[in-house]
Design an enzyme around this catalytic site. Sequence first.
Site, mmCIF file in Angstrom:
data_model
loop_
_atom_site.group_PDB
_atom_site.id
_atom_site.type_symbol
_atom_site.label_atom_id
_atom_site.label_comp_id
_atom_site.label_asym_id
_atom_site.label_seq_id
_atom_site.Cartn_x
_atom_site.Cartn_y
_atom_site.Cartn_z
ATOM 1 N N GLY A 10 -12.794 -9.874 -5.515
ATOM 2 C CA GLY A 10 -14.114 -10.392 -5.170
ATOM 3 C C GLY A 10 -14.467 -10.156 -3.719
ATOM 4 C CB THR A 50 -14.029 -14.270 -0.186
ATOM 5 O OG1 THR A 50 -15.366 -14.739 -0.371
ATOM 6 C CG2 THR A 50 -13.460 -14.936 1.053
ATOM 7 C CG ASP A 94 -8.442 -14.571 -6.177
ATOM 8 O OD1 ASP A 94 -9.442 -13.949 -5.748
ATOM 9 O OD2 ASP A 94 -8.036 -14.477 -7.350
ATOM 10 N N GLY A 95 -10.474 -15.726 -3.913
ATOM 11 C CA GLY A 95 -11.712 -16.459 -3.705
ATOM 12 C C GLY A 95 -11.995 -17.430 -4.836
ATOM 13 C CE LYS A 128 -9.663 -17.153 -8.866
ATOM 14 N NZ LYS A 128 -10.502 -16.297 -8.011
ATOM 15 N N GLY A 167 -16.348 -15.026 -11.590
ATOM 16 C CA GLY A 167 -17.628 -14.362 -11.354
ATOM 17 C C GLY A 167 -17.483 -12.853 -11.227
ATOM 18 N N GLY A 168 -16.315 -12.427 -10.744
ATOM 19 C CA GLY A 168 -16.041 -10.992 -10.612
ATOM 20 C C GLY A 168 -15.434 -10.370 -11.848
ATOM 21 C CD GLU A 219 -9.890 -13.507 -10.009
ATOM 22 O OE1 GLU A 219 -10.499 -12.821 -9.191
ATOM 23 O OE2 GLU A 219 -10.400 -14.456 -10.640
#
EC number: 5.3.1.6
Length: 228
Positions: free
Chosen positions: A28, A30, A82-83, A95, A97-98, A104
């Site tokens: 992602g 970030t 991780d973002g 989590k 969105g990507g 992940e």
Amino acid sequence: MSVNVKQLAAEKAVEYVQDGMKVGLGTGSTAYWAIRKLGERVQQGLKITAVATSQASEDQARELGIPLVAFGDIDSLDLTIDGADELDGELQLIKGGGGALLREKIVAMGSTRMIVVADESKAVQTLGKFPLPVEIVPFAWEWTVAKLAKLGCKPELRRSGDELYKTDNGNYIADCRFEVIASAPELALSLQGISGVVDHGLFIGIASMAIIGKNDGSIEIIEGETHL
């Protein structure tokens, strides 16, 4: 000049990476900055090995010279950075969105510590405003989506242009609009009970620290009680 708050948080997280560590690389906008900073530190002599949570992150790491290792060659990780799309004060996350939530989660749960990096817009009182991504198998997806809707959300299959979006694992993602998630642990159990659901974007009891970049250039650090 405006502050890049994502870069600010990500680069702070990379300070926790030490020589000899096995590191999980998130996915992602970030996590991108964390991988970039890790690449700089590797060029300066940092000795680490890493695994990636997506093809995009793997490609970025290779370009930067970060040594990647096969999952079969290690049994755990020291740290994953991780973002998150949303996080609350208890370090519960949304989590996915990507599109890489399954990988992940596998990597984060195989790590001694997970540091979440985010800008302050991702910090919320209650999860749910961001649509919860749920990874589902393509087979009979219509039935799975109907069962998701019975949980009180508005599920919508993610698209990529004119096609249905497919994860790196070949699955679909249903973005489920709840608006408010009253109990993330209860919802997680309900989702796990639906055949056709591979996994979901609720990360509960996984993150041990959050580093939040703020628009004024400061950083807020939230530490999980069980990891102090």
